[in-house]
Design a protein around this motif. Sequence first.
Motif: not given
Length: 284
Positions: A186-194
């Motif tokens: 979810t992080i690596c795909s950019g589906l959520i912002t970090v």
Amino acid sequence: MMNSVKERIASLLRGLGINWVRGGFEERDPQYLTVARLCRGFGHDVEVALRLTILNALVSYQLAGKGEDHWNYFANYFIGNKPVNLCEDFINYVMSSRYLVRYRDSRVRRIRNVCPQIAKLSLSRYLNDLSSLWRLLSNITKTRGDEKTIVFAVKMAYYVGRACGLEVLVPMEIPIPVDYRVTVITICSGLITVTVSPPDNAADLARELMTRRRAEIQHVWNEIGRLSGIPPLNLDSVVWVLGGLLINSSFNIDKAINEARALGAFNEKVSELLHLFGGRCVER
């Protein structure tokens, strides 16, 4: 950007379809293969396989080793040690497993609390309505129900039903189990912002965010489920298998593609999914 990634992932999954997910990924999932072996070992006794599998799912957190190895040990243990007293025999298993060495006392407490209720239920009737099983396990464990082990237990019950030869369908309302692997993807795909950039700290970020931002992670996969027509609990096997290929190859796309080919689960859409799932963490 985030919405376009979400929509592209959903479009690819919609094109592949639920039947492809069930055949192409679920039946290749090491955990599915493990419960299929367990089912055969118990002569397709769905009730026993369900009780054992649900109990194991409820203690499957913070493992001291790979999840695949933990589930293999579980199946081997009970195929070789058929339970006579379900609860005490399961506690003996927890005490013996090197994969459950962390927080062993907490795991034993959970089994002592939930096992007597699970032991007296006819669980197989809940396979016709997995939402009812989800609510039941939430009530038994006195949890909200979106926790990783609860939704994961429902997924594994679904696997047991299918592996034992029953037709079981997953409702759209049950969320994805948020574990380390799902969080990394979810992080690596950019589906959520970090606030910081992967890939160097994706693993550390995942450990931090998998609980703190669980609702947000589940929401985005709920949206992908709605857009693709594939329930999040079914999507979990795709994320888990492809995510494992990416993580184990250190996000080397060529290696992940070769592994997908070796699994027999490869086509051009899978290649696109690997690129999208890897996103910001892929080797440049």
